[in-house]
Write a protein that holds these residues in place. Structure first.
Motif, PDB file in Angstrom:
ATOM      1  N   PHE A  34     -89.163 -32.112  -0.891  1.00 24.06           N
ATOM      2  CA  PHE A  34     -89.558 -32.909  -0.918  1.00 24.06           C
ATOM      3  C   PHE A  34     -90.749 -32.320  -1.588  1.00 24.06           C
ATOM      4  O   PHE A  34     -91.756 -32.915  -2.434  1.00 24.06           O
ATOM      5  N   VAL A  35     -90.964 -31.046  -1.899  1.00 25.65           N
ATOM      6  CA  VAL A  35     -91.573 -30.340  -2.024  1.00 25.65           C
ATOM      7  C   VAL A  35     -91.098 -28.849  -3.756  1.00 25.65           C
ATOM      8  O   VAL A  35     -92.261 -30.043  -4.804  1.00 25.65           O
ATOM      9  N   ASN A  36     -90.218 -29.218  -3.918  1.00 23.32           N
ATOM     10  CA  ASN A  36     -89.910 -28.612  -4.968  1.00 23.32           C
ATOM     11  C   ASN A  36     -88.287 -29.611  -6.155  1.00 23.32           C
ATOM     12  O   ASN A  36     -87.675 -29.155  -6.581  1.00 23.32           O
ATOM     13  N   GLY A  37     -87.605 -30.678  -4.924  1.00 22.61           N
ATOM     14  CA  GLY A  37     -86.770 -31.279  -5.253  1.00 22.61           C
ATOM     15  C   GLY A  37     -85.902 -31.644  -5.838  1.00 22.61           C
ATOM     16  O   GLY A  37     -84.234 -31.606  -5.652  1.00 22.61           O
ATOM     17  N   ARG A  38     -85.046 -30.253  -4.445  1.00 22.51           N
ATOM     18  CA  ARG A  38     -83.942 -29.380  -4.996  1.00 22.51           C
ATOM     19  C   ARG A  38     -82.941 -29.940  -4.320  1.00 22.51           C
ATOM     20  O   ARG A  38     -83.498 -30.885  -2.676  1.00 22.51           O
TER      21      ARG A  38
END
Length: 222
Positions: A34-38
């Motif tokens: 959710f934070v970095n999309g990885r």
């Protein structure tokens, strides 16, 4: 069921006969951080390594690690138990044997495993057995789950060093389990990066205030 028997159930690992049966297929969860999309489940760059830690409620633990420079991705999940593909509700019964853990994928060129271990020891209380603070049960036990002989040796060395520091401060014995990494089961979507979605949500992390000795030659960058 009495309150005493409920308490006992949640603070003792169940036997295979006592454990819930679980299911054959994984539970639904998020696919990306959710934070970095990885990607939570990979593929990840080949130069990265993986670590796994249990430090109590995984919401705060996951935030602790995703904020570290060099950590590529984190995921909340369950490990160290018996029941396959457990749900959160099942782990809360104390009848799966699982611990709430965080999977940490990191770049060892930026942050070393020793540095992650230092963070692990200093940011929770590893002397409490089947609990962290007011969070009581097998799902909140302290644990390091290793992915190589090198990680295992480093974990044991750091445990011995931290025990000396704790003993010198008048604190008790470490109860942290150090085991080869068991199968990791991803937690439900809403648990992933929970404190990024709910900034005012519960975080139970409480350290002892005792510093962990860093192995000679390792510089702390976190």
């Amino acid at each position: 069921m009495s309150l005493l028997s409920m308490f006992d159930k949640k603070t003792a690992i169940p036997t295979a006969e006592q454990a819930l049966p679980g299911k054959d297929t994984p539970i639904a969860t998020a696919q990306h951080h959710f934070v970095n999309g990885r990607p939570l489940k990979g593929p990840w760059p080949e130069n990265l390594e993986v670590a796994m830690f249990g430090m109590g409620c995984f919401w705060g633990v996951e935030r602790l690690f995703w904020q570290v420079p060099g950590v590529y991705v984190t995921a909340a999940g369950y490990a160290g138990g018996i029941t396959p593909n457990p749900t959160y509700q099942e782990t809360c019964t104390g009848l799966t044997g699982h611990n709430e853990v965080v999977l940490v994928v990191f770049d060892p060129e930026i942050v070393s495993y020793d540095e992650l271990l230092t963070l692990f020891w200093e940011e929770h209380d590893p002397t409490q057995g089947m609990r962290q603070g007011n969070d009581i049960g097998t799902t909140y036990r302290s644990g390091i789950y290793t992915f190589s002989p090198e990680q295992h040796a480093a974990a044991l060395e750091s445990r011995n060093a931290y025990q000396q520091a704790l003993s010198a401060s008048g604190r008790g014995r470490i109860t942290t389990e150090v085991l080869e990494a068991p199968e990791f089961f991803y937690a439900e979507d809403y648990h992933q990066q929970y404190l990024a979605k709910n900034p005012n949500g519960y975080c139970g992390l409480r350290g002892t205030g005792v510093s962990c000795p860093i192995p000679q030659g390792v510089s702390r960058a976190i």
